[in-house]
Design a protein around this motif. Structure first.
Motif, PDB file in Angstrom:
ATOM      1  N   ALA A   2      57.486  39.998  66.914  1.00 36.19           N
ATOM      2  CA  ALA A   2      57.077  39.951  66.050  1.00 36.19           C
ATOM      3  C   ALA A   2      58.592  39.213  65.414  1.00 36.19           C
ATOM      4  O   ALA A   2      59.503  38.421  65.892  1.00 36.19           O
ATOM      5  N   VAL A   3      57.957  37.483  64.757  1.00 38.40           N
ATOM      6  CA  VAL A   3      58.973  37.368  63.852  1.00 38.40           C
ATOM      7  C   VAL A   3      59.644  37.040  62.413  1.00 38.40           C
ATOM      8  O   VAL A   3      58.626  37.577  61.560  1.00 38.40           O
ATOM      9  N   VAL A   4      60.996  37.057  62.590  1.00 35.00           N
ATOM     10  CA  VAL A   4      61.437  37.502  61.330  1.00 35.00           C
ATOM     11  C   VAL A   4      61.344  36.335  60.426  1.00 35.00           C
ATOM     12  O   VAL A   4      61.277  36.334  59.798  1.00 35.00           O
ATOM     13  N   ASP A   5      62.332  35.268  60.976  1.00 36.81           N
ATOM     14  CA  ASP A   5      62.256  34.002  60.961  1.00 36.81           C
ATOM     15  C   ASP A   5      62.447  33.036  61.615  1.00 36.81           C
ATOM     16  O   ASP A   5      62.380  33.023  62.983  1.00 36.81           O
ATOM     17  N   GLY A   6      62.009  31.947  61.201  1.00 33.59           N
ATOM     18  CA  GLY A   6      61.446  30.391  62.314  1.00 33.59           C
ATOM     19  C   GLY A   6      59.757  30.031  61.601  1.00 33.59           C
ATOM     20  O   GLY A   6      59.149  30.592  61.614  1.00 33.59           O
ATOM     21  N   GLU A   7      59.396  29.521  62.317  1.00 38.01           N
ATOM     22  CA  GLU A   7      58.568  28.566  62.528  1.00 38.01           C
ATOM     23  C   GLU A   7      58.309  28.382  64.715  1.00 38.01           C
ATOM     24  O   GLU A   7      58.247  27.385  64.846  1.00 38.01           O
ATOM     25  N   PRO A   8      57.253  29.329  64.607  1.00 36.55           N
ATOM     26  CA  PRO A   8      56.779  29.655  65.744  1.00 36.55           C
ATOM     27  C   PRO A   8      55.493  27.774  66.202  1.00 36.55           C
ATOM     28  O   PRO A   8      55.061  27.906  65.241  1.00 36.55           O
ATOM     29  N   ASP A   9      55.646  27.949  67.508  1.00 38.31           N
ATOM     30  CA  ASP A   9      54.042  26.469  68.421  1.00 38.31           C
ATOM     31  C   ASP A   9      54.045  27.916  68.831  1.00 38.31           C
ATOM     32  O   ASP A   9      54.263  27.646  69.853  1.00 38.31           O
ATOM     33  N   HIS A  10      52.655  27.912  68.170  1.00 42.17           N
ATOM     34  CA  HIS A  10      51.924  28.676  68.728  1.00 42.17           C
ATOM     35  C   HIS A  10      50.773  28.176  70.009  1.00 42.17           C
ATOM     36  O   HIS A  10      50.488  27.021  69.777  1.00 42.17           O
ATOM     37  N   ARG A  11      51.037  28.218  70.943  1.00 43.91           N
ATOM     38  CA  ARG A  11      50.573  28.220  72.259  1.00 43.91           C
ATOM     39  C   ARG A  11      49.659  28.837  73.445  1.00 43.91           C
ATOM     40  O   ARG A  11      49.193  28.683  74.610  1.00 43.91           O
ATOM     41  N   ASP A  12      49.009  30.002  72.514  1.00 37.99           N
ATOM     42  CA  ASP A  12      48.231  30.818  73.337  1.00 37.99           C
ATOM     43  C   ASP A  12      47.190  30.584  72.850  1.00 37.99           C
ATOM     44  O   ASP A  12      46.334  29.825  71.967  1.00 37.99           O
ATOM     45  N   ASP A  13      46.146  31.260  73.375  1.00 35.98           N
ATOM     46  CA  ASP A  13      44.277  31.094  73.225  1.00 35.98           C
ATOM     47  C   ASP A  13      44.138  32.438  72.523  1.00 35.98           C
ATOM     48  O   ASP A  13      42.178  32.635  72.587  1.00 35.98           O
ATOM     49  N   ILE A  14      44.975  33.065  71.584  1.00 33.63           N
ATOM     50  CA  ILE A  14      44.336  34.867  71.316  1.00 33.63           C
ATOM     51  C   ILE A  14      43.902  34.154  70.001  1.00 33.63           C
ATOM     52  O   ILE A  14      43.476  34.721  69.210  1.00 33.63           O
ATOM     53  N   GLY A  15      45.032  33.777  68.734  1.00 35.19           N
ATOM     54  CA  GLY A  15      44.981  33.480  67.884  1.00 35.19           C
ATOM     55  C   GLY A  15      45.800  34.109  67.382  1.00 35.19           C
ATOM     56  O   GLY A  15      46.038  34.998  66.832  1.00 35.19           O
ATOM     57  N   ALA A  16      47.757  33.332  67.425  1.00 37.34           N
ATOM     58  CA  ALA A  16      48.347  35.028  66.379  1.00 37.34           C
ATOM     59  C   ALA A  16      48.510  35.315  65.613  1.00 37.34           C
ATOM     60  O   ALA A  16      48.324  34.323  65.114  1.00 37.34           O
ATOM     61  N   PRO A  17      48.363  36.480  65.296  1.00 36.88           N
ATOM     62  CA  PRO A  17      48.274  37.023  63.496  1.00 36.88           C
ATOM     63  C   PRO A  17      50.237  36.241  62.465  1.00 36.88           C
ATOM     64  O   PRO A  17      50.728  35.934  63.703  1.00 36.88           O
ATOM     65  N   PRO A  18      49.851  36.304  61.872  1.00 34.34           N
ATOM     66  CA  PRO A  18      50.804  35.528  61.073  1.00 34.34           C
ATOM     67  C   PRO A  18      52.213  36.839  61.656  1.00 34.34           C
ATOM     68  O   PRO A  18      52.286  37.952  61.403  1.00 34.34           O
ATOM     69  N   GLY A  19      53.176  35.873  61.670  1.00 33.99           N
ATOM     70  CA  GLY A  19      54.503  36.979  61.838  1.00 33.99           C
ATOM     71  C   GLY A  19      54.515  37.376  63.652  1.00 33.99           C
ATOM     72  O   GLY A  19      55.339  37.669  63.537  1.00 33.99           O
ATOM     73  N   ARG A  20      53.981  37.125  64.172  1.00 30.72           N
ATOM     74  CA  ARG A  20      53.807  37.125  65.418  1.00 30.72           C
ATOM     75  C   ARG A  20      53.716  36.094  66.154  1.00 30.72           C
ATOM     76  O   ARG A  20      53.262  34.669  65.925  1.00 30.72           O
ATOM     77  N   ILE A  21      54.294  36.294  67.564  1.00 27.79           N
ATOM     78  CA  ILE A  21      54.758  35.054  68.512  1.00 27.79           C
ATOM     79  C   ILE A  21      54.073  35.911  70.358  1.00 27.79           C
ATOM     80  O   ILE A  21      54.485  36.782  70.409  1.00 27.79           O
ATOM     81  N   TYR A  22      53.109  34.945  70.909  1.00 27.99           N
ATOM     82  CA  TYR A  22      53.419  35.228  72.571  1.00 27.99           C
ATOM     83  C   TYR A  22      54.295  34.575  73.319  1.00 27.99           C
ATOM     84  O   TYR A  22      53.993  33.299  73.763  1.00 27.99           O
ATOM     85  N   ALA A  23      55.218  35.213  73.729  1.00 32.35           N
ATOM     86  CA  ALA A  23      56.711  34.780  74.013  1.00 32.35           C
ATOM     87  C   ALA A  23      56.126  33.811  75.902  1.00 32.35           C
ATOM     88  O   ALA A  23      57.082  33.559  76.118  1.00 32.35           O
ATOM     89  N   CYS A  24      55.113  34.142  76.267  1.00 33.91           N
ATOM     90  CA  CYS A  24      54.394  33.444  77.300  1.00 33.91           C
ATOM     91  C   CYS A  24      54.535  32.158  76.930  1.00 33.91           C
ATOM     92  O   CYS A  24      55.321  30.998  78.540  1.00 33.91           O
ATOM     93  N   VAL A  25      53.977  31.465  76.879  1.00 32.74           N
ATOM     94  CA  VAL A  25      53.603  30.450  76.359  1.00 32.74           C
ATOM     95  C   VAL A  25      54.112  29.402  75.600  1.00 32.74           C
ATOM     96  O   VAL A  25      54.509  28.514  75.653  1.00 32.74           O
ATOM     97  N   SER A  26      54.241  30.468  73.737  1.00 28.66           N
ATOM     98  CA  SER A  26      54.953  29.492  72.290  1.00 28.66           C
ATOM     99  C   SER A  26      55.706  29.788  72.517  1.00 28.66           C
ATOM    100  O   SER A  26      57.286  30.020  73.462  1.00 28.66           O
TER     101      SER A  26
END
Length: 296
Positions: A261-285
């Protein structure tokens, strides 16, 4: 994690075995078609498998595993060493490939990609929807569940052993149906070239080009710890090296096991799932902002 007992190991195709896992401590967590679980293997590896059994049965999960000749140790261990009676831990089910209500479905499966499609087809038929399955594989002997699907659903199922019949012509299929596809990259590309919308689950990430990796810092909201993520290290590895390990599986952005879960900041999403708002996948993003605050 849920504790299970391996109840049955069945060969369901050339190089494919089905595992039936019984709950060891009561009913297992519920799931819906399209869901998958992480299976923790005794050789310290964790692998993701789609659930292909009956969602209405709370006592067991069923998965199928193809023996990959280039196995990194997961499928090889399953095929060579797992035997009934073994205690195994599995995660709670996650679903990034949900079946949406529709009057008509077209299911496209390639090889082991049939696994999430099996319960989808069952649910669609039970709901009274029109449903067609187009299932391709190298040969009938290599296609898990082909015979039982044909016996149960008859003309709804079209089998394409490609060595004999060639690949299916997607352009000749119904454009009005909701299309669900799981299979190799070539099948997904062919489906996306024909149909305006395809619900897809991928074996491997899509090849894409991103900007250069830059350093950023991560603040762990629960402890206040600040961790530096250098350009040559993933967010997942930086957290692990700082003593904040995160559960992970594929490490390619396709399974979702490392979701945070992301509390603050702007993730750079690089996953193939389509991260929902406020989430990040730590392995690639990574992060587009200099600082990312995570619920860790």
């Amino acid at each position: 994690m849920q504790k299970t007992i391996l109840d049955r190991v069945e060969r369901v195709a050339d190089d494919v075995v089905s595992l039936t896992l019984q709950g060891d401590e009561g009913p297992l967590a519920p799931w819906e078609p399209g869901a998958h679980v992480d299976l923790a293997l005794p050789n310290w590896l964790t692998r993701q498998y789609s659930l292909c059994g009956d969602p209405g049965d709370p006592t067991s999960y069923r998965i199928a595993v193809r023996h990959d000749p280039l196995s990194r140790g997961g499928s090889e261990y399953v095929h060579l060493y797992l035997r009934p009676g073994r205690t195994l831990e599995v995660s709670l089910p996650r679903n990034h490939f949900p079946l949406e209500p529709a009057p008509e479905y077209l299911f496209l499966a390639g090889g082991i990609g049939i696994t999430p499609i099996v319960p989808m087809l069952r649910a669609a038929v039970a709901a009274g929807a029109r449903a067609t399955l187009v299932y391709a594989g190298r040969s009938l002997a290599s296609m898990p569940f082909a015979a039982e699907l044909l016996a149960e659903y008859g003309e709804r199922v079209r089998l394409f052993p490609t060595a004999e019949r060639g690949r299916p012509d997607f352009a000749a299929l119904s454009p009005r149906a909701e299309v669900y596809c799981c299979g190799p990259a070539s099948m997904l590309a062919a489906a996306e070239a024909v149909f305006p919308r395809v619900h897809a689950e991928r074996f491997q990430p899509t090849r894409r080009v991103f900007g250069p990796d830059t350093a950023f810092e991560v603040v762990c909201a629960r402890s206040g710890q600040t961790i530096q993520v250098p350009p040559d290290e993933s967010l997942l590895d930086a957290l692990t090296h700082a003593g904040r390990p995160v559960s992970s599986g594929c490490r390619e952005g396709v399974c979702g096991s490392c979701e945070l879960a992301v509390v603050d900041g702007e993730p750079d999403h690089r996953d193939d799932i389509g991260a929902p708002p406020g989430r990040i996948y730590a392995c690639v993003s990574r992060s587009l902002s200099p600082r990312l605050v995570l619920d860790v």
